[in-house]
Design an enzyme around this catalytic site. Structure first.
Site, mmCIF file in Angstrom:
data_model
loop_
_atom_site.group_PDB
_atom_site.id
_atom_site.type_symbol
_atom_site.label_atom_id
_atom_site.label_comp_id
_atom_site.label_asym_id
_atom_site.label_seq_id
_atom_site.Cartn_x
_atom_site.Cartn_y
_atom_site.Cartn_z
ATOM 1 N N GLY B 87 -20.613 -0.328 24.403
ATOM 2 C CA GLY B 87 -21.119 0.812 23.765
ATOM 3 C C GLY B 87 -19.933 1.956 23.798
ATOM 4 O O GLY B 87 -18.706 1.479 23.880
ATOM 5 N N LEU B 88 -20.415 3.218 23.738
ATOM 6 C CA LEU B 88 -19.373 4.343 23.653
ATOM 7 C C LEU B 88 -18.429 4.051 22.500
ATOM 8 O O LEU B 88 -17.224 4.223 22.749
ATOM 9 C CB LEU B 88 -18.580 4.560 25.063
ATOM 10 C CG LEU B 88 -19.414 4.869 26.188
ATOM 11 C CD1 LEU B 88 -18.438 5.203 27.415
ATOM 12 C CD2 LEU B 88 -20.020 6.296 25.869
ATOM 13 N N CYS B 89 -18.961 3.833 21.344
ATOM 14 C CA CYS B 89 -18.032 3.727 20.216
ATOM 15 C C CYS B 89 -18.717 4.500 19.037
ATOM 16 O O CYS B 89 -18.969 3.796 17.864
ATOM 17 C CB CYS B 89 -17.699 2.315 19.792
ATOM 18 S SG CYS B 89 -19.215 0.980 19.989
ATOM 19 N N GLY B 90 -19.420 5.683 19.394
ATOM 20 C CA GLY B 90 -19.974 6.337 18.251
ATOM 21 C C GLY B 90 -21.352 5.602 17.643
ATOM 22 O O GLY B 90 -21.781 4.821 18.098
ATOM 23 N N PHE B 92 -20.856 2.931 15.600
ATOM 24 C CA PHE B 92 -20.557 1.661 15.229
ATOM 25 C C PHE B 92 -21.564 0.570 15.107
ATOM 26 O O PHE B 92 -21.822 -0.070 14.108
ATOM 27 C CB PHE B 92 -19.534 1.099 16.142
ATOM 28 C CG PHE B 92 -18.855 -0.297 15.834
ATOM 29 C CD1 PHE B 92 -18.283 -0.540 14.963
ATOM 30 C CD2 PHE B 92 -19.588 -1.395 16.637
ATOM 31 C CE1 PHE B 92 -17.734 -1.906 14.555
ATOM 32 C CE2 PHE B 92 -19.238 -2.649 16.281
ATOM 33 C CZ PHE B 92 -18.396 -2.871 15.420
#
Lengths: 140, 290
Positions: B87-90, B92
């Site tokens: 995760g931690l990809c906006g 996406f």
């Protein structure tokens, strides 16, 4: 002098793109020599050596399975692997091939596909080895 | 009003978070360069492949090939959303999964059954949570190199298409535009449509084919599907890194703002404390004077 523009493309890179005066391809049906003015041709390729006569001498590449298209004065080679002689580690390739052959002969594969892939990889490795061996022979 | 100590602790914690987001941003940026290079490098292969297919389909009618065969009444459809593992990809994964959900509601009329086989841990988790009809576990087929994964997937999907009741295969993936923008693309992988190779220039029609046209076509088409899957995987990876870079950049900026605000608050609290102390001292002195 009439020339051919040769392009060797793999899924990850364009391995070679230059003008040549003649190209030799490892076709599935047999080796093919392509000179400028060749008729339009499309063929499947088997692992082997692609040789190209360029302005800087002959260049050889060990290629895997793929396709080639000759159309007008361009030769497009589409292969799953392509290595120049200087980028092949002979010892490493030999070890890899021995390991693959052992796996194939003892058939330690769960599925048919894995066996097929190993057989294909072995063919590619053999093509690489053949190229290296030829290259070292001509050096001595 | 929080005490001075509380605020100090918060500032420290935000600073630590900022260090992490900053590091993640730098890592994503470095990987993004490599990923976009890979995308660019893979484009010639796909282009040459299309040209070759165009030349072949010029000379022979490709629609006789089983991979072109569209079912008269398509019933089962396989949907493959390409998501990330982390995760931690906006937005996406959210955009991909939204598109997947939209596909399920929009196309539900056309297909009797839509089976979802996600790639990536985020997609797998989503499918399990929402209890979609899960198809074959494609995620388990992934290998270290994208090229190998594409080869395995292509073989599997073609096999599903030809030998099971799957009538169509769709990919949903993020197409890389820039680090800031990704386009969600729904690509029909199978059946192939002959019109997709039509845009070829003046290809000569009198080709010599070795071995034969049909054999060549049979060898080319699976490779074409493979190259499309590979392109999707590469685009998706570049998009993921781009999205992560942007998201982490924003997070770092937000952390800076927060630190600034908290520092202000902290100084004010300290000043208030000093003022109170002074007042107490002076009023004490006044009282003594009495």
């Amino acid at each position: 002098m009439a020339t051919l523009s040769l392009q060797i493309v793999t899924p990850t890179e364009t391995a070679f793109a230059d003008t040549t005066t003649s190209v030799t391809l490892p076709g599935t049906v047999g080796e093919l020599g392509i000179l400028p003015g060749h008729l339009p041709l499309m063929t499947t390729l088997k692992p082997g050596t692609v040789r190209a006569a360029t302005a800087h001498g002959e260049r050889s590449f060990a290629v895997g399975f793929g396709f080639a298209e000759v159309s007008g004065d361009t030769v497009r080679v589409l292969v799953d692997a392509c290595h120049g002689a200087d980028s092949i580690d002979a010892a490493h390739a030999k070890a890899a091939l021995a390991e693959l052959e052992r796996q194939i002969s003892t058939s330690e594969f769960k599925t048919r596909e894995e066996l097929d892939e190993a057989t294909r990889e072995a063919a590619r490795t053999r093509a690489r080895l053949a190229l290296v061996e030829r290259a070292t022979k001509t050096q001595h | 009003m929080p005490s001075l100590k509380d605020i100090r602790n918060r500032v420290r914690s935000v600073k630590n978070t900022q260090k992490i987001t900053k590091a993640m941003k730098l890592v994503a940026a470095a990987k993004l360069r490599r990923a976009t290079d890979a995308v660019v490098q893979s484009r010639p292969y796909a282009r040459v492949m299309r040209q070759m297919l165009a030349s072949v389909s010029h000379a022979t009618d490709p629609s006789t090939n089983p991979l072109f065969a569209a079912a008269d009444a398509p019933r089962t459809c396989l949907l493959v959303p390409v998501t990330s593992d982390r995760g931690l990809c906006g937005g996406f994964n959210a955009t991909i999964l939204r598109q997947t959900t939209a596909f399920l509601t929009d196309q539900a009329a056309g297909y009797e059954r839509i089976v979802v086989s996600p790639l990536g841990r985020k997609g797998t988790g989503f499918a399990r949570r929402t209890q979609l009809k899960l198809g074959r576990d494609l995620d388990a087929l992934r290998l270290a190199r994208h090229a190998d994964t594409a080869a395995v997937l292509a073989r599997q999907l073609v096999d599903d298409f030809l030998n099971t009741d799957v009538d169509a295969v769709f990919l949903v993936y993020n197409q890389f535009v820039s680090a800031l923008t990704q386009n969600v693309v729904t690509l029909q992988l199978l059946p192939l449509s002959a019109s997709s190779f039509d845009e070829v220039e003046d290809a000569p029609s009198d080709f010599i084919f070795e071995p034969g046209q049909q054999e060549l076509l049979e060898a080319l088409l699976p490779k074409y599907i493979e190259s499309q899957i590979l392109a999707a995987l590469l685009e998706s990876e570049a998009s993921e890194l781009g999205a992560r870079m942007t998201a982490m950049d924003n997070a770092t900026k937000n952390a800076s703002d927060l630190i600034e605000r908290l520092t202000l608050q902290m100084n004010r609290a300290r000043q208030a404390m000093i003022t109170t102390e002074l007042m107490e001292i002076t009023s004490g002195a006044e009282a003594l004077k009495g």
